[in-house]
Design a protein around this motif. Structure first.
Motif, mmCIF file in Angstrom:
data_model
loop_
_atom_site.group_PDB
_atom_site.id
_atom_site.type_symbol
_atom_site.label_atom_id
_atom_site.label_comp_id
_atom_site.label_asym_id
_atom_site.label_seq_id
_atom_site.Cartn_x
_atom_site.Cartn_y
_atom_site.Cartn_z
ATOM 1 N N GLY A 11 0.833 -1.205 0.000
ATOM 2 C CA GLY A 11 0.000 0.000 0.000
ATOM 3 C C GLY A 11 0.869 1.257 0.000
ATOM 4 N N PHE A 12 0.225 2.371 0.236
ATOM 5 C CA PHE A 12 0.918 3.673 0.150
ATOM 6 C C PHE A 12 2.037 3.788 1.198
ATOM 7 N N ILE A 13 1.687 3.774 2.478
ATOM 8 C CA ILE A 13 2.725 4.007 3.496
ATOM 9 C C ILE A 13 3.623 2.782 3.615
ATOM 10 N N GLY A 14 3.016 1.586 3.556
ATOM 11 C CA GLY A 14 3.795 0.362 3.701
ATOM 12 C C GLY A 14 4.902 0.248 2.659
ATOM 13 N N SER A 15 4.612 0.597 1.411
ATOM 14 C CA SER A 15 5.644 0.460 0.368
ATOM 15 C C SER A 15 6.748 1.504 0.564
ATOM 16 N N ASP A 34 0.646 -8.973 1.933
ATOM 17 C CA ASP A 34 -0.376 -8.017 1.467
ATOM 18 C C ASP A 34 -1.380 -8.760 0.599
ATOM 19 N N LEU A 35 -2.637 -8.461 0.824
ATOM 20 C CA LEU A 35 -3.719 -9.117 0.071
ATOM 21 C C LEU A 35 -3.851 -8.561 -1.347
ATOM 22 N N LEU A 36 -3.248 -7.432 -1.621
ATOM 23 C CA LEU A 36 -3.422 -6.729 -2.903
ATOM 24 C C LEU A 36 -4.909 -6.454 -3.147
ATOM 25 N N THR A 37 -5.516 -5.725 -2.217
ATOM 26 C CA THR A 37 -6.879 -5.231 -2.440
ATOM 27 C C THR A 37 -6.789 -4.130 -3.495
ATOM 28 N N TYR A 38 -7.885 -3.418 -3.698
ATOM 29 C CA TYR A 38 -7.859 -2.320 -4.672
ATOM 30 C C TYR A 38 -6.720 -1.332 -4.369
ATOM 31 N N LEU A 45 6.249 -1.638 -5.176
ATOM 32 C CA LEU A 45 7.475 -2.243 -4.638
ATOM 33 C C LEU A 45 8.466 -2.564 -5.754
ATOM 34 N N SER A 46 8.272 -1.959 -6.933
ATOM 35 C CA SER A 46 9.082 -2.380 -8.087
ATOM 36 C C SER A 46 10.481 -1.762 -8.097
ATOM 37 N N ASP A 47 10.683 -0.681 -7.361
ATOM 38 C CA ASP A 47 11.985 0.000 -7.453
ATOM 39 C C ASP A 47 12.754 -0.082 -6.131
ATOM 40 N N LEU A 48 12.720 -1.245 -5.472
ATOM 41 C CA LEU A 48 13.346 -1.356 -4.148
ATOM 42 C C LEU A 48 14.865 -1.392 -4.253
ATOM 43 N N PRO A 49 15.563 -0.727 -3.294
ATOM 44 C CA PRO A 49 16.995 -0.977 -3.187
ATOM 45 C C PRO A 49 17.180 -2.355 -2.533
ATOM 46 N N SER A 50 18.199 -3.106 -2.902
ATOM 47 C CA SER A 50 18.463 -4.465 -2.369
ATOM 48 C C SER A 50 17.223 -5.357 -2.406
ATOM 49 N N PRO A 51 16.614 -5.557 -3.581
ATOM 50 C CA PRO A 51 15.387 -6.382 -3.624
ATOM 51 C C PRO A 51 15.629 -7.814 -3.163
ATOM 52 N N GLU A 52 16.878 -8.277 -3.173
ATOM 53 C CA GLU A 52 17.162 -9.662 -2.743
ATOM 54 C C GLU A 52 16.901 -9.841 -1.246
ATOM 55 N N ARG A 53 16.772 -8.740 -0.500
ATOM 56 C CA ARG A 53 16.469 -8.858 0.935
ATOM 57 C C ARG A 53 14.969 -8.736 1.214
ATOM 58 N N HIS A 54 14.166 -8.767 0.153
ATOM 59 C CA HIS A 54 12.716 -8.595 0.310
ATOM 60 C C HIS A 54 11.958 -9.763 -0.308
ATOM 61 N N THR A 55 10.970 -10.287 0.428
ATOM 62 C CA THR A 55 10.112 -11.362 -0.085
ATOM 63 C C THR A 55 8.673 -10.870 -0.051
ATOM 64 N N PHE A 56 7.957 -11.037 -1.159
ATOM 65 C CA PHE A 56 6.543 -10.636 -1.174
ATOM 66 C C PHE A 56 5.649 -11.873 -1.097
ATOM 67 N N ILE A 57 4.667 -11.827 -0.209
ATOM 68 C CA ILE A 57 3.684 -12.915 -0.110
ATOM 69 C C ILE A 57 2.288 -12.303 -0.221
ATOM 70 N N ALA A 83 -1.363 -3.133 7.394
ATOM 71 C CA ALA A 83 -2.490 -3.587 6.570
ATOM 72 C C ALA A 83 -3.813 -3.126 7.160
ATOM 73 N N ALA A 84 -4.605 -2.477 6.341
ATOM 74 C CA ALA A 84 -5.900 -1.970 6.814
ATOM 75 C C ALA A 84 -6.727 -1.529 5.623
ATOM 76 N N GLU A 85 -8.023 -1.426 5.851
ATOM 77 C CA GLU A 85 -8.870 -0.606 4.987
ATOM 78 C C GLU A 85 -8.705 0.806 5.537
ATOM 79 N N SER A 86 -8.400 1.766 4.657
ATOM 80 C CA SER A 86 -7.887 3.038 5.171
ATOM 81 C C SER A 86 -8.677 4.290 4.779
ATOM 82 N N HIS A 87 -9.774 4.142 4.028
ATOM 83 C CA HIS A 87 -10.409 5.374 3.528
ATOM 84 C C HIS A 87 -11.771 5.619 4.187
ATOM 85 N N VAL A 88 -11.889 6.771 4.822
ATOM 86 C CA VAL A 88 -13.097 7.121 5.585
ATOM 87 C C VAL A 88 -14.352 7.048 4.706
ATOM 88 N N ASP A 89 -14.308 7.613 3.482
ATOM 89 C CA ASP A 89 -15.510 7.617 2.639
ATOM 90 C C ASP A 89 -15.970 6.198 2.306
#
Ligand code: NAD
Ligand code: TYD
Length: 354
Positions: A11-15, A34-38, A45-57, A83-89
């Motif tokens: 998500g926004f802050i997490g990434s 991350d569930l990859l909701t809307y 997460l495509s432009d990470l420094p040291s991507p070999e130290r990161h695993t996505f599930i 991880a959360a639903e984050s939008h008040v509206d």
């Protein structure tokens, strides 16, 4: 801190947090769940420094079996829970996913963390990322929120976040789980999904669409650049005391209308309209949000005094950089805008207000 689980890291802050952490902590291994909701995007997460130290599930924080397996397989010693639903509206139009993810999901993570920790390591940490909206709404002249302000949430979103904060505290008090909590004000910056005020105004501004200001735009938020928020969380992980809460904010108080006008003025300089009209001509006043909190303001003296953290970006500079980011990432913008859920939801929200 060796192996860290970041929930909601697409998500926004997490990434932004995953990116900051890989840059600041050269030894760390990070797993993102991350569930990859809307709202979640692998492109974040495509432009990470040291991507070999990161695993996505890809998966749901409510899935206890999955969470148990991740904690064990990756020998996780630190959980940072975004991880959360984050939008008040959205929470007003459909609260159910907020109850499920924000409350049941946090409960599931706490149960799994309690089992994995089992009192055996003093190094374990569960950091819960929360919002200043749990404190309710300030009127002119009220003192700013701080760590001792009573909870008074008003929207289904803030009520679900308040419930999750209480659960996290209960696990610390009852079971001794080593937790920290942060309550932060409104974030802005790169990779923010354009349903929130600032990216919505930038993208609608560029494309000549209406800029929907709720009510008269007199409400006040305290805006913080997302990278400053991520740095504050890193400081809490490094030096924060377990069992403590830290309030985080940007130390500014613009009205919504002032924010929208500032964005319009930046767009007038960077991408003038073909017809020579100012972007402000696109402002449209729409029906106010029900239960709209009037003002948020947050006292950052505890985190400043105890952890030496201060926001580093002035709002004007941060907004200029954010407009530049959206202007220079058209592929990201296109892929977000093409998500069908987004256009359906925007239409529903707009109709609700007209
Ligand atoms: P976001 O909506 O951009 O991202 C949320 C992420 O969580 C997405 O990637 C989504 O796919 C993932 N997610 C949702 N449900 C899930 C589930 N059941 N299992 C696994 N992943 C799931 O949100 P954000 O703005 O980045 O906010 C992150 C956190 O920070 C939230 O907890 C929010 O309450 C808090 N917060 C946000 C702000 C703000 O201004 N955005 C301010 C203070 C606190
Ligand atoms: P938002 O970004 O949704 O964050 P939050 O509701 O969590 O504070 O909204 C920020 C403020 O901007 C809030 O007072 C509602 C207002 N707003 C508008 O006026 N128009 C909009 O289109 C949106 C999305 C928000």
């Amino acid at each position: 801190m060796k192996n860290i689980l970041v929930t909601g890291g697409a998500g926004f802050i997490g990434s932004n947090f995953v990116r900051s952490l890989l840059a600041y902590e050269p030894e760390l291994q990070i797993v993102t769940l991350d569930l990859l909701t809307y709202a979640g995007k692998l492109e974040n997460l495509s432009d990470l420094p040291s991507p070999e130290r990161h695993t996505f599930i890809q998966g749901d924080i409510c899935d206890r079996t999955l969470v148990d397996r991740i904690l064990s397989d990756h020998a996780i010693d630190t959980i940072v829970h975004f991880a959360a639903e984050s939008h008040v509206d959205r929470s007003i139009l459909g609260p159910m996913p907020f109850i499920q993810t924000n409350i049941v999901g946090t409960f599931t993570l706490l149960e799994a963390a309690k089992t994995a920790w089992a009192g055996k390591s003093s190094k374990f940490r569960f950091h819960h990322v929360s919002t200043d909206e749990v404190f309710g709404s300030l009127q002119p002249g009220d003192p700013a929120f701080n760590e001792r302000t009573p909870y008074d949430p008003h929207s289904p979103y803030s009520a679900s976040k308040a419930a999750s904060d209480h659960l996290v505290r209960a696990y610390a008090t009852t079971y001794g789980l080593p937790v920290t909590i942060s309550n932060c004000s409104n974030n802005y910056g790169p990779y923010q999904f354009p349903e929130k005020l600032i990216p919505l105004m930038i993208l609608n501004g560029i494309t000549g669409k209406p800029l929907p200001v709720y009510g008269q735009g007199a409400q006040i938020r305290d805006w913080l650049h997302v990278v400053d928020h991520c740095e504050a969380i890193v400081r809490i992980l490094r030096a924060g005391k377990t069992g403590e809460t830290y309030c985080i904010g940007g130390d500014n108080q613009p009205t919504n209308l002032e924010i929208v006008r500032t964005i319009c003025e930046i767009l007038d300089r960077k991408v003038p309209r073909a017809d020579g009209q100012p972007h402000e001509s696109q402002i449209t006043y729409v029906t106010d949000r029900p239960g709209h909190d009037f003002r948020y303001d947050i006292d950052i003296s505890k985190i400043s005094r105890e952890l030496g953290w201060h926001p580093s970006r002035a709002l004007q500079t941060g907004l200029e950089e954010t407009v530049d980011w959206y202007l220079t990432h058209p592929a990201w913008v296109d892929s977000v805008l093409q998500k069908q859920d987004f256009s359906v939801w925007m239409d529903a929200n707009y109709q609700e207000r007209n």
